[in-house]
Each structure stands twice: as C-alpha cells, then as structure tokens.
Design an enzyme around this catalytic site. Sequence first.
Site, mmCIF file in Angstrom:
data_model
loop_
_atom_site.group_PDB
_atom_site.id
_atom_site.type_symbol
_atom_site.label_atom_id
_atom_site.label_comp_id
_atom_site.label_asym_id
_atom_site.label_seq_id
_atom_site.Cartn_x
_atom_site.Cartn_y
_atom_site.Cartn_z
ATOM 1 N N ASP A 157 0.832 -1.208 0.000
ATOM 2 C CA ASP A 157 0.000 0.000 0.000
ATOM 3 C C ASP A 157 0.863 1.253 0.000
ATOM 4 O O ASP A 157 1.379 1.664 1.052
ATOM 5 C CB ASP A 157 -0.900 -0.011 1.262
ATOM 6 C CG ASP A 157 -1.743 1.245 1.360
ATOM 7 O OD1 ASP A 157 -2.175 1.581 2.485
ATOM 8 O OD2 ASP A 157 -1.965 1.900 0.327
ATOM 9 N N SER A 193 -0.184 15.937 -12.276
ATOM 10 C CA SER A 193 -0.396 15.597 -13.691
ATOM 11 C C SER A 193 -0.719 16.885 -14.447
ATOM 12 O O SER A 193 -1.502 17.706 -13.953
ATOM 13 C CB SER A 193 -1.575 14.624 -13.833
ATOM 14 O OG SER A 193 -2.014 14.573 -15.195
HETATM 15 N N1 LIG Z 1 -4.468 3.307 0.809
HETATM 16 C C1 LIG Z 1 -5.761 2.603 0.900
HETATM 17 C C2 LIG Z 1 -5.679 1.490 1.884
HETATM 18 O O1 LIG Z 1 -4.761 0.497 1.442
HETATM 19 C C3 LIG Z 1 -6.994 0.826 2.144
HETATM 20 S S1 LIG Z 1 -6.858 -0.164 3.617
HETATM 21 C C4 LIG Z 1 -7.829 -1.528 3.280
HETATM 22 C C5 LIG Z 1 -9.101 -1.577 3.833
HETATM 23 C C6 LIG Z 1 -9.896 -2.708 3.619
HETATM 24 C C7 LIG Z 1 -9.424 -3.744 2.804
HETATM 25 C C8 LIG Z 1 -8.147 -3.663 2.237
HETATM 26 C C9 LIG Z 1 -7.357 -2.554 2.459
HETATM 27 C C10 LIG Z 1 -8.063 1.915 2.325
HETATM 28 O O2 LIG Z 1 -8.736 2.164 1.097
HETATM 29 C C11 LIG Z 1 -8.129 3.287 0.474
HETATM 30 C C12 LIG Z 1 -6.905 3.564 1.310
HETATM 31 O O3 LIG Z 1 -7.396 3.140 2.578
#
Ligand SMILES: N[C@H]1[C@H](O)[C@@H](Sc2ccccc2)[C@@H]2OC[C@H]1O2
Length: 331
Positions: A34, A198
């Site tokens: 992430d 962008s």
């Molecule tokens: N950066 C993103 C993060 O990874 C997810 S956390 C997440 C929550 C449930 C299921 C899987 C991941 C959440 O949605 C958008 C932003 O925050």
Amino acid sequence: DRGSVQNTPKSYDVEYLMPVSIGTPSQQLNLDLDTGSSDLWVFSTLLKESMVNGQTLYDPNASTTADKMEGYTWKITYGDQSYSSGDVYIDTVTIGDLTVSTQAVEAAKEVSEEFTADSDNDGLVGLGFGIINTAKPYKQKTFFEKAMPGLDSPVFTADLKAGAPGRYNFGYIDDGAYSGNITYVPVNSTDGFWRWVSPGFQVGSTGSFNSTRIHGIADTGTTLLLLPDGVCEAFYSQIASAEYEPSQGGYTFECDDSTIPDFYFGTGNGQMIRIPGSYLSYSKTDTGSSRCFGGMQSDSGVGFTIWGDIALKAAFVVFDQGNEQLGWAEK
Ligand SMILES: N[C@H]1[C@H](O)[C@@H](Sc2ccccc2)[C@@H]2OC[C@H]1O2
C-alpha cells in the site's frame, strides 16, 4: 541487493496481494502493498477470535527472532474509515528474496470489520514515507526505507495487471517490463504520500487535451481512480447512459454501453498514459442489474485525487524514493 515478488489481484482487481515471509522459522502471509500508508501490520495471534475470518496469523511467540518493543503501540485509520491497531515487534521480513532483518512488524490486536471480512488479506505493507508511520512513542521505518541503503538502486516498481498476476520489484528497473520511455515527475513527500502533479487529461483518442494540473497521490492500496469533479463530468458526458446515482454512491452506466471512451492522463514531457475504457467499468451495481459502477469516481469526498489501481494497472510505475520522483511508462 534486489528483490522481485509476484502480485495477484483478487476478483474485480479490488486489491493485489503478495506473499511475505516473517520470522524464524518463516511464517508466510499474503499482504497488500500500500503506497498510500506507511505501517507494516499483520493479522496476529493477539487478535480476538471474533475478529479473525480465515486470515493467516503471525505468531511472534513462534518466532525465535521476534523481539517485542515494550511500550510501543500503533493505531491506523484509512481513507475508507477502516482501522487496525496493536503492538510492535522487531523481526526478519523477506519479500521476493529481499530480506530486512530488523523490520518493525506491527501485530494487530484489533481490526475493523472491513479487514475481518477480507479473508484473503493478512495485512498491509505500507510503502508510503515513514513520516506518517503510526507507531508510538517513536515512528518506525517502512520496509523499503530499511532495505534502501543496500539496494542496487533506491527504487521499487509496480507492475499491476488487469485480471492477471504482475510484479513488484525492489532495487532495480526491469527494462523488459515496459515500452517506450519512462517519464519522471517530482514527488512531494511532505504528507507522507507519493504526491505528484499531472499536467492534464484527455477523454477518448480523438478528444482534446485539457491542460489542467491535477494534484494527487499514487496509491496501490486504493482500487478506483478518484478524480476532480470537472474531470469526471468531462469523462461521463461522453457515455450515453451515464448518470450520477447518489443511491449507488457515484457514477453508473449501462454495462453494455459501447460508448465508454479510453481516458488518458498526462505525466509530463508530452507523455500520456492510456487507460482502456474496459478498465473504467468496475462492477455491476447489484446482482442482476444492467448497470455498472464506474471505475472513475469523484475525489470530492477525499479532498485530493487518488491514482488507484485502475490507473496504475495501465502503466509501469517507478517509485523512486532515492530521488523523490515517480516514473511512468506505458507497457
Ligand atoms: N491506501 C488505501 C488502503 O490500502 C486501504 S486499507 C484496506 C481496507 C480494507 C481492505 C483492504 C485494504 C483503504 O482504502 C483506500 C486507502 O485506505
């Protein structure tokens, strides 16, 4: 040093998971890389049973290399209001043959229902900037920040694909993974995100280029493409059956609408990345419905644009933390 690991999309490409080994002997978990956050946290044996639903649990007591960081805690709330929290251990973490021997592994004691419901997802590897890590009393470095000094090059790359496995590479750029040139744009990491500008967008191959600067973040952990209202309106005005449906929480259109155009976004130096129209139809709004939820939605609820998986899977993306820049290439 370098590493390379396969990522695998879940259905509808809602998220991409990769195998990660933690501890000694190694415990393999499937984690969500992430770039929109900076905590490495995992489902663990510290959780109440009621919060676990098939996930693989990290057991620090089964790892001879785990050291509890006494007095340390973490708690994170995400953009979609999901959250998790717990204790902090130091342990060895390996992703794609790249090992960090003293990584802060945040073991969950509590997770919100969205995480409990997501049984394939054993946690997150946050590869934003460490400034927004939530560990207290002192924030912890990300896996990439710990690995970076030993890497051939201070970069990691994301190659996400539509409905197929792709790769995350660490420490090098695979010149066979993209076509044409990589265009680099500066990143502002002040808020801990991969934030870039962008120069504009274009709707359809015959549309005109709209020179309007779009400030946003590159976020592998967000499924959709969240753009300013004006950009959404320009795009959806070209789809005959498109409507904004508050009851569905966004723009929808008839799934069989053949007028869904490609969407191009500028990256700089005249380069544009083409997102095929097919990527911009996300899923049926309800079982049996003829209408589909758009892959592009408004960013007004978030406050800034998010280039999520729908955009990232159209490109080969270089996250260059050494030079604080993002590289974009077609593939
Ligand atoms: N950066 C993103 C993060 O990874 C997810 S956390 C997440 C929550 C449930 C299921 C899987 C991941 C959440 O949605 C958008 C932003 O925050």
